[in-house]
Every structure is written in structure tokens, then in C-alpha cells.
Design a protein around this motif. Sequence first.
Motif, PDB file in Angstrom:
ATOM      1  N   ASP A   1       3.360   4.152  -1.602  1.00  0.00           N
ATOM      2  CA  ASP A   1       3.678   4.659  -2.944  1.00  0.00           C
ATOM      3  C   ASP A   1       4.956   4.033  -3.498  1.00  0.00           C
ATOM      4  OD1 ASP A   1       1.449   6.224  -3.194  1.00  0.00           O
ATOM      5  OD2 ASP A   1       2.375   7.999  -2.286  1.00  0.00           O
ATOM      6  N   ASP A   2       5.898   3.781  -2.581  1.00  0.00           N
ATOM      7  CA  ASP A   2       7.166   3.155  -2.979  1.00  0.00           C
ATOM      8  C   ASP A   2       6.973   1.839  -3.717  1.00  0.00           C
ATOM      9  OD1 ASP A   2       8.642   5.007  -1.658  1.00  0.00           O
ATOM     10  OD2 ASP A   2       8.832   3.846   0.198  1.00  0.00           O
ATOM     11  N   TYR A   3       5.863   1.189  -3.477  1.00  0.00           N
ATOM     12  CA  TYR A   3       5.672  -0.161  -3.987  1.00  0.00           C
ATOM     13  C   TYR A   3       5.014  -0.205  -5.381  1.00  0.00           C
ATOM     14  CZ  TYR A   3       6.782  -1.509   0.843  1.00  0.00           C
ATOM     15  OH  TYR A   3       7.396  -1.674   2.053  1.00  0.00           O
ATOM     16  N   ARG A   4       5.041   0.918  -6.062  1.00  0.00           N
ATOM     17  CA  ARG A   4       4.427   0.984  -7.390  1.00  0.00           C
ATOM     18  C   ARG A   4       4.988  -0.103  -8.313  1.00  0.00           C
ATOM     19  NH1 ARG A   4       5.456   3.906 -12.200  1.00  0.00           N
ATOM     20  NH2 ARG A   4       7.415   4.608 -11.275  1.00  0.00           N
ATOM     21  N   LEU A   5       6.284  -0.343  -8.229  1.00  0.00           N
ATOM     22  CA  LEU A   5       6.896  -1.357  -9.100  1.00  0.00           C
ATOM     23  C   LEU A   5       7.157  -2.671  -8.362  1.00  0.00           C
ATOM     24  CD1 LEU A   5       9.455   0.903 -11.037  1.00  0.00           C
ATOM     25  CD2 LEU A   5       7.139   0.238 -11.732  1.00  0.00           C
TER      26      LEU A   5
ATOM     27  N   ASP B   1       3.184  -8.026  -5.874  1.00  0.00           N
ATOM     28  CA  ASP B   1       4.229  -7.751  -6.860  1.00  0.00           C
ATOM     29  C   ASP B   1       3.976  -8.424  -8.205  1.00  0.00           C
ATOM     30  OD1 ASP B   1       5.144  -7.129  -4.258  1.00  0.00           O
ATOM     31  OD2 ASP B   1       7.225  -7.280  -4.903  1.00  0.00           O
TER      32      ASP B   1
ATOM     33  N   ASN C   1      10.915  -5.329  -6.222  1.00  0.00           N
ATOM     34  CA  ASN C   1      11.125  -4.021  -6.851  1.00  0.00           C
ATOM     35  C   ASN C   1      12.538  -3.932  -7.447  1.00  0.00           C
ATOM     36  OD1 ASN C   1      11.621  -1.034  -7.029  1.00  0.00           O
ATOM     37  ND2 ASN C   1       9.564  -1.002  -6.159  1.00  0.00           N
TER      38      ASN C   1
ATOM     39  N   GLN D   1       0.776  -1.241   0.000  1.00  0.00           N
ATOM     40  CA  GLN D   1       0.000   0.000   0.000  1.00  0.00           C
ATOM     41  C   GLN D   1       0.808   1.293   0.000  1.00  0.00           C
ATOM     42  OE1 GLN D   1      -2.953  -0.724   3.147  1.00  0.00           O
ATOM     43  NE2 GLN D   1      -4.435  -0.676   1.475  1.00  0.00           N
TER      44      GLN D   1
ATOM     45  N   ASN E   1       2.827  -5.036 -15.304  1.00  0.00           N
ATOM     46  CA  ASN E   1       1.637  -4.821 -16.125  1.00  0.00           C
ATOM     47  C   ASN E   1       1.870  -4.997 -17.620  1.00  0.00           C
ATOM     48  OD1 ASN E   1      -0.150  -4.386 -14.115  1.00  0.00           O
ATOM     49  ND2 ASN E   1      -0.478  -2.214 -14.505  1.00  0.00           N
TER      50      ASN E   1
END
Length: 393
Positions: A104-108, A147, A113, A102, A150
Amino acid sequence: MTDIAPATRARVMSALRGQRIETPSWAYGNSGTRFKVFRQEGVPRDPYEKIADAATVHRFTGVAPTVALHIPWDRVDDYAALAAYAREQGVQLGTINANVFQDDDYRLGSVTNPDHDVRRKAIGHLLECVDVMDATGSRDLKLWFSDGTNYPGQDSMRQRQDRLAAALRESYGRLTGDQRLLLEYKLFEPAFYTTDVPDWGTAYAHCLELGERAQVVIDTGHHAPGTNVEFIVAFLLRAGRLGGFDFNSRFYADDDLMAGAANPFELFRIMHEIVQADALRPEYGIAFMLDQCHNIEPKVEAVIRSVLNVQEATAKALLVDVEALVAAQRSGDVLEANAVLMDAYHTDVRPLLRDLRAEMGLDPDPVGAYRRSGYLDRVRAERVGGEQAGWGA
Ligand code: RM4
Ligand code: MN
């Protein structure tokens, strides 16, 4: 099966009395879809109030004595105090669920990551969760990773597996005593092209690399439509790697509806595999958990109904006439073998469950008793102000 023989009945009742189902703290909080989180009155404002709800479910069902926590949703300063409060309420703290999906750092991704610092942060959280387990006395660390990628080409699938393996190794290495690492898989969502732990095979392979205390969790909503979930159960049981379940039901994808609502027959088939392996007993070590979100329906009652649905499927599985089943299987009588199974499935176990509850000193009708108790009105009146703790608005 019209009449249940007295010896069978005694065996079934005793197994059901020992059954344990863990409820999830997040099922008591507000939740929603990508489109809307509908707020409900009386939802818990902190982990203590979630435990009070879980204790209510146990008080009416008698078979839900533990509650799973999700960190950081259930983060508190003093976990020993939270555990003591749970005990006072008549329940215990159960599995610790890590949340690395949850920020923002975990976008990728989190542990997969491409950025080393983000991976360190995610691993730091997993280790923090083991600290929480030490404080609460919880046995299991449950890991689910959102993880994935896309788009084709977005990242190296192989390197992501390496990063995942490294994070799991470090977390596993931090466990002590009888603590276990439970690895959950899910086909897709929120990633839509690849998911780093998409299926039981991937989870199983990572668990094998880690060691015996790494086990697979089957969330019943995490498969492609048509997947034979009981086959996965049978395979993992045989391999000694079935750590637990996240029960819920689904019509389409990860719907997180009440266990047994969409497909009670599947739940029965799963419990049949469990019963045949004699794996229902708590000593066997399987964590029978619920993982649900009640977006539009009242939450405590939905959890009560889910517990009862699992109990009902279990009762039916316990009624399978094993001798007749094995005889039919050995003689190649395909139709009779199937009929033996269906006979158990079609048995109305509700009278037996009512008797069981009466014997356990419970109201034979947990939902009715809960409704009559006025609990919901009371928490609606008491839980005013403050922020709801957890998942959504
Ligand atoms: C995931 C997975 C996890 C649960 C979260 C909330 O899809 O099922 O078990 O903790 O949702
Ligand atoms: Mn789950």
C-alpha cells in the motif's frame, strides 16, 4: 533451404546444445488480469513446488536449467536449503527479481516516492534482494519499477529521476564480485501518464551512470506497438549493455503470453541479432529469461512450449547463411539480402530439433512426453490444501 549442409548442421546443433533459457517461478503460480484470477488445480503452494515445476520443464526440454525467483513471492527462511533442493531437482536458482510494487505504501511509487521513508523501505527491499543473491549464488538482480504518475502535475518528473538514480546507486554499490544489476523498462502500466523507466534509453542512461555491471533488460512485451525491438537489441549489444531478455509475447500491451506465440518472426529477428553478435553463448553473459503469466492455460506445458518456441527461433537464426547475407548487403542487393534471411526463417527446423533432443537423451517430443508423464495429474492430486504462493488468489 531444403537441405542443411552437414557442417552447418553440426554448428547449429552444437550452439543449440549450449543454449540456456531461464524460466520464471511466477509463471507456475496462479495469475490473472485486473478482472479475475482463475485458480488452477495443482499449482505450487510454496517456492519448493515452483522449483519442482521448473525442474520438470528442464527435464523435458534440456535447455532450461535455471529458475528466476521473485522476492517476496518466493521468500523462504533458508535460501541455501532452497538452492540445495533446486540442485537435487536438477536445476539452479537464477535471477533475483525485486518486487516493490505491491505494498500500500507504494501508491505514489517505490524508489521514486515523494516520501523519504517509503523510498528507504523500497531501497531496503532492493538491498535485501542482494542478500538473497549472496545466499543463493545468483548473479543477477533484476529491477522493474511500477513507479510513475497518473496525472500531469502529480509530481516532478525530474526529481523522480533523481530519486531513482540515488536508489540505483545504492543498490549497485551493494553488489560484489560478478553480481550485476539488470534494469528493466516498460512503457506504461500501472502508471498511465508517466513511467519513471519507460524505455530502453532511460534504462541505458541510468546504467551508464552506474557502471559496467549495470545492464538493460528487454522485456519483449514492454514497448509501444510497432517498436522495432531488434534495433534495441542491436544497439545495446554494440554498447555492451544488453543484460538479458524477459521473453513473452503480446498482441496489445504487456500481455505476457507464451514467447513466440504472437509474433514468432519478431523472435527470430531478435535471435538473428544475437547470433550475429555471437552472443548466444552463456559466457557472453546475456540472461535469456521468460517472463510470462499463464492465466487460463496449463502452466507447466505453456512454459515448455515457450522454451521450445525460443529454441526454434534460435535454430532458424543459426541457419542464416551469413556469407550470402553479407555478400548481398555489400553489393546493395536489398532483395537478395532479405531473401537470405527469409530462407532461414522459413526452414522447418523441427526435424533438426527432434534429432538434437534424441542426441541429448531427451524425448524428441517434449510436449507429448510431458503429457504422457502424468505429471499434471500427480501434482493435482498431491498439491491439495495450503495457499498458492505468489501473484494472485
Ligand atoms: C512486470 C515486469 C517484471 C515482472 C513483473 C511480474 O511487468 O515485466 O519483469 O517481474 O511484471
Ligand atoms: Mn519483465
